[in-house]
Design a protein around this motif. Structure first.
Motif, PDB file in Angstrom:
ATOM      1  N   PRO A 323       4.762   0.903   0.265  1.00 36.72           N
ATOM      2  CA  PRO A 323       4.158   2.197  -0.085  1.00 36.72           C
ATOM      3  C   PRO A 323       2.830   2.021  -0.817  1.00 36.72           C
ATOM      4  N   LEU A 324       1.957   3.012  -0.658  1.00 32.17           N
ATOM      5  CA  LEU A 324       0.620   2.915  -1.260  1.00 32.17           C
ATOM      6  C   LEU A 324       0.667   2.813  -2.775  1.00 32.17           C
ATOM      7  N   CYS A 325       1.651   3.480  -3.415  1.00 29.27           N
ATOM      8  CA  CYS A 325       1.651   3.460  -4.882  1.00 29.27           C
ATOM      9  C   CYS A 325       2.107   2.115  -5.443  1.00 29.27           C
ATOM     10  N   TYR A 346      11.294   9.008   2.997  1.00 36.83           N
ATOM     11  CA  TYR A 346      10.559   9.037   1.722  1.00 36.83           C
ATOM     12  C   TYR A 346      11.570   9.366   0.631  1.00 36.83           C
ATOM     13  N   GLU A 349      11.133  10.914  -5.300  1.00 35.34           N
ATOM     14  CA  GLU A 349       9.919  10.800  -6.122  1.00 35.34           C
ATOM     15  C   GLU A 349       8.656  11.149  -5.339  1.00 35.34           C
ATOM     16  N   CYS A 350       8.752  11.087  -3.985  1.00 32.98           N
ATOM     17  CA  CYS A 350       7.569  11.308  -3.148  1.00 32.98           C
ATOM     18  C   CYS A 350       7.250  12.796  -2.983  1.00 32.98           C
ATOM     19  N   CYS A 353       3.696  14.320  -3.209  1.00 33.73           N
ATOM     20  CA  CYS A 353       2.672  13.268  -3.272  1.00 33.73           C
ATOM     21  C   CYS A 353       1.541  13.585  -2.294  1.00 33.73           C
ATOM     22  N   LYS A 356       1.214  11.202   0.870  1.00 35.49           N
ATOM     23  CA  LYS A 356       2.399  10.954   1.706  1.00 35.49           C
ATOM     24  C   LYS A 356       2.039  10.766   3.190  1.00 35.49           C
ATOM     25  N   CYS A 359       1.005   7.248   3.785  1.00 32.78           N
ATOM     26  CA  CYS A 359       1.844   6.187   3.193  1.00 32.78           C
ATOM     27  C   CYS A 359       2.944   5.754   4.171  1.00 32.78           C
ATOM     28  N   PHE A 362       9.417   4.349   3.306  1.00 28.42           N
ATOM     29  CA  PHE A 362      10.500   3.374   3.121  1.00 28.42           C
ATOM     30  C   PHE A 362      11.371   3.280   4.373  1.00 28.42           C
ATOM     31  N   ILE A 374       7.663   3.894  -8.229  1.00 26.13           N
ATOM     32  CA  ILE A 374       7.164   4.901  -7.281  1.00 26.13           C
ATOM     33  C   ILE A 374       6.580   6.068  -8.070  1.00 26.13           C
ATOM     34  N   ARG A 375       5.303   6.329  -7.849  1.00 23.84           N
ATOM     35  CA  ARG A 375       4.598   7.395  -8.583  1.00 23.84           C
ATOM     36  C   ARG A 375       3.790   8.237  -7.600  1.00 23.84           C
ATOM     37  N   PRO A 376       4.077   9.538  -7.489  1.00 25.38           N
ATOM     38  CA  PRO A 376       3.297  10.374  -6.558  1.00 25.38           C
ATOM     39  C   PRO A 376       1.855  10.536  -7.026  1.00 25.38           C
ATOM     40  N   PHE A 377       0.965  10.687  -6.055  1.00 26.61           N
ATOM     41  CA  PHE A 377      -0.443  10.920  -6.375  1.00 26.61           C
ATOM     42  C   PHE A 377      -0.706  12.426  -6.414  1.00 26.61           C
TER      43      PHE A 377
HETATM   44  S1  SF4 Z   1       5.005   8.458  -4.096  1.00 23.50           S
HETATM   45 FE1  SF4 Z   1       3.444   8.722  -2.472  1.00 23.50          FE
HETATM   46  S2  SF4 Z   1       2.480   6.731  -2.309  1.00 23.50           S
HETATM   47 FE2  SF4 Z   1       4.405   6.428  -3.402  1.00 23.50          FE
HETATM   48  S3  SF4 Z   1       5.917   5.948  -1.852  1.00 23.50           S
HETATM   49 FE3  SF4 Z   1       6.022   8.131  -2.119  1.00 23.50          FE
HETATM   50  S4  SF4 Z   1       4.611   8.978  -0.593  1.00 23.50           S
HETATM   51 FE4  SF4 Z   1       4.127   6.823  -0.810  1.00 23.50          FE
END
Ligand code: SF4
Length: 389
Positions: A323-325, A346, A349-350, A353, A356, A359, A362, A374-377
């Motif tokens: 994942p990008l985060c 996903y 926590e996503c 985000c 998403k 990304c 999973f 795992i932290r959403p943007f």
């Molecule tokens: S929080 Fe965002 S970047 Fe992190 S795994 Fe989920 S979708 Fe991907």
């Protein structure tokens, strides 16, 4: 997740066959002879000499109809299934609209990798190749890519060549990506036979778990695997077969991550691409989790070093299944949405985000164990371009 298999009431006198699905209720005979007609809900029962009848999310209109639940509503015109009426089983072999079609060759393998997602079984499963050879002529000419996997496909010997030849004949414009441990290519004759099968766009993905034999052989659980794999890679290059080197990152390999990248740049620069891969927590990985698991957050700096070093050396680099985060923004341009759609999820926590859509997310199996980081943007970031300074 998309279900690719279903159970139904077995029919003791039933048939076992591979056929293509159609939504067209007015196909004339003999065009409908090789097709299975799909009806939905309460649509009227058709007439005609179709190979079979499937009804999705509805009550049976006749004894011949095979009833599937609403979860199979994704099945569409041009998809291919194998139906075993005797065993009461349906398997989806091919989805016309998907980029994630897999030709599953065999459960057999000559390695026993610690993190194998498909633990090998020594069974007679050549019927899988028979199914594949029946399915290939039914596939759409517009098929972009097919992936060959197992088990170890080279175990099939000449039957592998038979499939490659069928793909080159029926699907000349499709790309083929074959996953192999590469050991059989230590024999020049194997590489030569594959190169002569006529596939226009074939790439073979071969794992290399370390730059040193002891670590690679331990992960593969096979003596001499490192030597055989390296010789195999050389022979693939010798016969102009495109090579993808795959490095799966876990507790047993992470200490060699950067060194392996250097080893590849110096000794295997002919590889078409190098992929660094997150772990799929299924199969042997679950039983060996205590010696394999490492939170990707812990190796993000080593991953950045390995990726940027290979990219600076002019190699094509990919980051799969992460994942990008969990990876540094600097290497986002290398991250791929690599997880097959039918097992891609996903986490809670996503939710919300902003990244998403870009990304990888999973594997479905990751619900069992995944990163604590795992932290959403909040906002969408442009993927930075990578430049060599
Ligand atoms: S929080 Fe965002 S970047 Fe992190 S795994 Fe989920 S979708 Fe991907």
């Amino acid at each position: 997740m998309i279900p690719l298999a279903a159970k139904f009431q077995s029919r003791p006198e039933g048939r076992s066959f591979v056929a293509r699905l159609t939504n067209d209720k007015s196909l004339p005979s003999p065009l409908c002879d090789d097709e299975i007609l799909v009806s939905r809900g309460d649509e009227p029962a058709p007439s005609g000499s179709y190979q079979g009848l499937i009804r999705i999310a509805g009550a049976a209109h006749s004894e011949e109809e095979l009833i599937l639940g609403d979860e199979f509503s994704y099945l569409d015109d041009g998809d291919i299934v194998r139906i075993n009426e005797f065993a009461g089983e349906l398997r989806v072999l091919y989805r016309k609209g998907s980029y994630h079609n897999v030709l599953f060759f065999t459960e057999r393998c000559n390695s026993r990798c610690l993190m194998c997602s498909q633990p090998p079984r020594d069974v007679d499963d050549e019927y899988l190749i028979d199914d594949i050879l029946e399915a290939i002529p039914l596939m759409s000419q517009d098929t972009k890519v097919l992936c060959i996997t197992g088990g170890e496909p080279t175990i099939l010997g000449w039957r592998l060549i038979e499939v490659l030849t069928a793909v080159s004949r029926y699907l000349p414009d499709s790309s083929l990506h074959m996953l192999s441990n590469g050991r059989a290519f230590a024999y020049r004759a194997t590489a030569k036979a594959v190169s002569q099968a006529g596939c226009r766009d074939l790439m073979i993905g071969v794992p290399l778990y370390a730059d040193i034999a002891s670590v690679h052989n331990f992960v593969v659980q096979a003596r001499d695997a490192f030597d055989q794999t390296i010789r195999g890679m050389m022979n693939l290059a010798r016969f102009n077969i495109a090579l993808e080197i795959r490095f799966v990152i876990h507790r047993q390999t992470v200490s060699r991550l950067v060194q392996t990248a250097k080893f590849i740049a110096r000794n295997l620069p002919f590889a078409s691409q190098v992929a660094f891969m997150g772990l799929e927590t299924i199969g042997f990985t679950r039983s060996n989790l205590s010696v394999l698991w490492i939170d990707p957050w812990e190796y993000r700096d080593a991953l950045r070093e390995a990726v940027t070093m290979l990219a600076a050396a002019g190699m094509r680099v990919m980051v799969y299944n992460l994942p990008l985060c969990l990876i540094p923004e600097e290497i986002w341009p290398f991250a791929q949405q690599s997880i097959s759609d039918w097992k891609n999820i996903y986490m809670p926590e996503c939710a919300g985000c902003a990244m998403k859509a870009q990304c990888a997310g999973f594997f479905a199996s990751a619900s069992f164990k995944y990163s604590d980081h795992i932290r959403p943007f909040d906002t969408v970031s442009q993927l930075p371009s990578f430049s060599i300074i």
